[in-house]
Design an enzyme around this catalytic site. Structure first.
Site, PDB file in Angstrom:
ATOM      1  N   LYS A 107      10.171 -31.670 -33.224  1.00 14.63           N
ATOM      2  CA  LYS A 107       9.711 -32.892 -34.352  1.00 14.63           C
ATOM      3  C   LYS A 107      10.564 -31.636 -35.600  1.00 14.63           C
ATOM      4  O   LYS A 107      11.247 -33.496 -35.996  1.00 14.63           O
ATOM      5  CB  LYS A 107       7.883 -32.723 -34.027  1.00 14.63           C
ATOM      6  CG  LYS A 107       7.693 -33.679 -33.071  1.00 14.63           C
ATOM      7  CD  LYS A 107       6.238 -33.837 -32.843  1.00 14.63           C
ATOM      8  CE  LYS A 107       5.725 -34.558 -31.287  1.00 14.63           C
ATOM      9  NZ  LYS A 107       4.266 -34.040 -31.045  1.00 14.63           N
ATOM     10  N   LYS A 189      13.737 -40.620 -15.846  1.00 19.07           N
ATOM     11  CA  LYS A 189      12.280 -40.887 -15.147  1.00 19.07           C
ATOM     12  C   LYS A 189      12.614 -41.971 -16.038  1.00 19.07           C
ATOM     13  O   LYS A 189      12.755 -42.240 -17.397  1.00 19.07           O
ATOM     14  CB  LYS A 189      11.563 -40.564 -14.837  1.00 19.07           C
ATOM     15  CG  LYS A 189      11.386 -38.913 -15.905  1.00 19.07           C
ATOM     16  CD  LYS A 189      10.033 -38.422 -15.580  1.00 19.07           C
ATOM     17  CE  LYS A 189       9.487 -37.294 -16.713  1.00 19.07           C
ATOM     18  NZ  LYS A 189       8.138 -37.587 -17.006  1.00 19.07           N
ATOM     19  N   LYS A 192       9.623 -43.663 -22.664  1.00 16.83           N
ATOM     20  CA  LYS A 192       9.038 -44.556 -23.559  1.00 16.83           C
ATOM     21  C   LYS A 192       9.938 -44.767 -24.004  1.00 16.83           C
ATOM     22  O   LYS A 192      10.392 -45.733 -24.931  1.00 16.83           O
ATOM     23  CB  LYS A 192       7.460 -43.895 -24.809  1.00 16.83           C
ATOM     24  CG  LYS A 192       6.482 -44.271 -23.949  1.00 16.83           C
ATOM     25  CD  LYS A 192       5.154 -43.632 -25.006  1.00 16.83           C
ATOM     26  CE  LYS A 192       4.194 -43.574 -24.601  1.00 16.83           C
ATOM     27  NZ  LYS A 192       2.951 -43.166 -25.263  1.00 16.83           N
TER      28      LYS A 192
END
Ligand code: TRP
Length: 326
Positions: A107, A189, A192
């Protein structure tokens, strides 16, 4: 106990990966499921959409089967005790270990202009969420394992310094039952943040679901009988296994093995079965979203259960730390 960040929509991967486990666990255990609205402030300081996002998370999870009468389903910011426990735990968390956390480093790289202290102490707040209910089982994805390991370290330090108050929280792994929901482009996979067209959201309408499925990558078909499947074809079979019946799946397996498979037909069938699976969930979520009074009641009921449990824990905590002067 588990937490759900109110950022992004539920998709088929989160349904089979996370929500289905919540629904199972609520039958067997006393469960606390929390919308992590405070955690979302570490990465999403703009709160214009926060309320709508919190409502959506509640509605979608309830539509998938989370039952606010069985589990405590609540918002993190409605339980003030979380902040107090977070403060005590911060004295037991070292700067070095926090800086080494994988999610912190990721982040910090993705938002270099906002490397705030909340981001650094994210795992401390997560620990507070969990141990506020003295929870021992935490159903989470693989990406949360390091946070759980840190939670165990903080718990052990607390118990060692102030006396045994908390059980060690463990990540719940569903082992062989852990389902991989492949993305439609054959790459990784469903998630989001990746390719929107490769992920099926529970809020997608029927036409969009069909379109996404029809776009899934295929080829001219196998040329030898009983051939191994390429990954992107295997993925279509995996998705079919999740939403179609055995007979349908078996038919296309047979067609594949004798080289008569028509992927156009297979994707059409998968699209229809996907629509049948998702439509009732989407409609239920929409009905809940339109019923603000019901959402209010859910949040109040959840907050009440969570606060009751939090108050009991905090008495033990203050006593153990020695903050009992009268
Ligand atoms: N960090 C979790 C995530 O990103 C969300 C979360 C917040 C959580 N508090 C929690 C998960 C407590 C489990 C337990 O998905």
């Amino acid at each position: 106990m588990s937490g759900i960040r109110p950022t992004g929509l539920l998709h088929l991967g989160s349904y089979f990966g996370a929500v289905r486990n919540y629904v199972k666990m609520q039958e067997e255990y006393e469960c606390f499921f929390m919308v992590a609205d405070l955690h979302s402030l570490t990465t999403h300081p703009d709160t214009k959409e926060l309320k709508a996002n919190v409502h959506r998370v509640l509605a979608e999870n309830i539509a998938c089967g989370v039952d606010p009468d069985k589990a405590a389903f609540y918002c993190q910011s409605h339980v003030q005790e979380t902040g107090e426990l977070y403060l005590y735990l911060n004295m037991l968390a070292y700067k070095g270990e926090l800086e080494k956390t994988t999610t912190f480093k990721e982040k910090a790289r993705s938002q270099p202009d906002n490397i705030n202290a909340g981001l650094l102490t994210y795992p401390v707040l997560q620990t507070a969420d969990i141990i506020l209910h003295r929870a021992s089982l935490v159903p989470v994805g693989k990406d949360q394992e390091q946070h759980l390991e840190m939670a165990r370290n903080f718990v052990n330090r607390f118990n060692h310094r102030y006396g045994e108050v908390f059980p060690e929280p463990k990540a719940v792994n569903y082992g062989s039952e852990l389902v991989k929901v492949p993305s439609l482009d054959g790459k990784g996979k469903m998630s989001k943040s990746e390719n929107q067209y490769a992920t099926i959201y529970l809020s997608d309408d029927d036409e969009l679901i069909r379109k996404k499925v029809m776009k899934a990558k295929t080829d001219a078909g196998p040329t030898e009988t009983n051939a191994a499947k390429p990954d992107y074809i295997d993925n279509i079979f995996l998705l079919m296994k999740l939403v179609s019946n055995d007979e349908t799946l078996q038919k296309f397996e047979t067609d594949y093995n004798n080289c008569s498979i028509r992927y156009g037909d297979m994707k059409k069938q998968l699209g229809e079965d996907m629509v049948k699976f998702i439509t009732p969930i989407r409609q239920k979520a929409e009905n809940i979203l339109n019923d603000e009074k019901y959402l209010q009641e859910v949040m109040e009921k959840g907050a009440e259960k969570a606060r009751r449990s939090a108050k009991a824990t905090m008495e033990l905590v203050r006593e153990a730390i020695g903050l009992n002067y009268f």
